[in-house]
Write an enzyme that holds these catalytic residues in place. Structure first.
Site, PDB file in Angstrom:
ATOM      1  N   CYS A   7       0.061   3.579   3.015  1.00 18.09           N
ATOM      2  CA  CYS A   7       0.283   3.128   4.117  1.00 18.09           C
ATOM      3  C   CYS A   7       1.438   3.648   4.361  1.00 18.09           C
ATOM      4  O   CYS A   7       2.319   4.049   5.092  1.00 18.09           O
ATOM      5  CB  CYS A   7      -0.056   1.996   4.422  1.00 18.09           C
ATOM      6  SG  CYS A   7      -0.843   1.613   3.604  1.00 18.09           S
TER       7      CYS A   7
ATOM      8  N   CYS B 241       0.877  -1.058  -0.016  1.00 22.54           N
ATOM      9  CA  CYS B 241       0.090  -0.100   0.128  1.00 22.54           C
ATOM     10  C   CYS B 241       0.927   1.430  -0.080  1.00 22.54           C
ATOM     11  O   CYS B 241       1.402   1.730   0.920  1.00 22.54           O
ATOM     12  CB  CYS B 241      -0.867  -0.043   1.072  1.00 22.54           C
ATOM     13  SG  CYS B 241      -1.766   1.489   1.441  1.00 22.54           S
TER      14      CYS B 241
END
Length: 143
Positions: free
Chosen positions: A63, A60
């Site tokens: 993230c 991600c």
């Protein structure tokens, strides 16, 4: 982890009754740990200080942008918070329990209860303001 005050390298347990302190200067250390399905209760829900829980995944991109900002916040608030990182791919039980549908997903736990939550990436100043509000809420609810 390295003490931000004196530079000494220290070890800190994932779960403890108090907050980790530097072995030399005794200042609080940034408390940044990982947790999964098996140890989340001990590490996050029973934390002596509010726990910022970062639900993330290695694939991600947002993230990976939020992670360093949270690390800095944990450093700035050493002794006042614990940053708990949960890899959603390795903790499917927690992903289900917290109904994680989008990542990054952040929650602040205090006394085992959720006091704040948010989904999605944000700039570091916005994350810091959100954490500050969550800690304030946690203090009101516990005191």
């Amino acid at each position: 982890m390295r003490c931000t005050n004196c530079g000494k390298r220290n070890r800190a347990p994932a779960a403890a009754a108090g907050v980790p302190r530097c072995g030399d200067c005794r200042r609080p250390l940034p408390w940044i740990v990982e947790a999964g399905d098996d140890d989340f209760t001990d590490v996050a829900e029973e934390s002596a200080v509010p726990a910022i829980v970062d639900f993330w995944a290695s694939w991600c991109a947002p993230c990976r942008m939020v992670g360093p900002a949270l690390d800095r916040i944990a450093g700035d608030l050493a002794g006042a918070v614990k940053l708990v990182k949960v890899d959603v791919d390795r903790a499917p039980g927690l992903s289900e329990r917290f109904a994680i549908r989008n990542i990054p997903y952040l929650t602040v736990l205090s006394g085992g209860r959720v006091v704040a939550e948010r989904a999605g990436a944000a700039p570091a100043p916005e994350l810091r303001a959100w954490v500050d509000r969550a800690i304030e809420t946690a203090g009101r609810e516990s005191g």
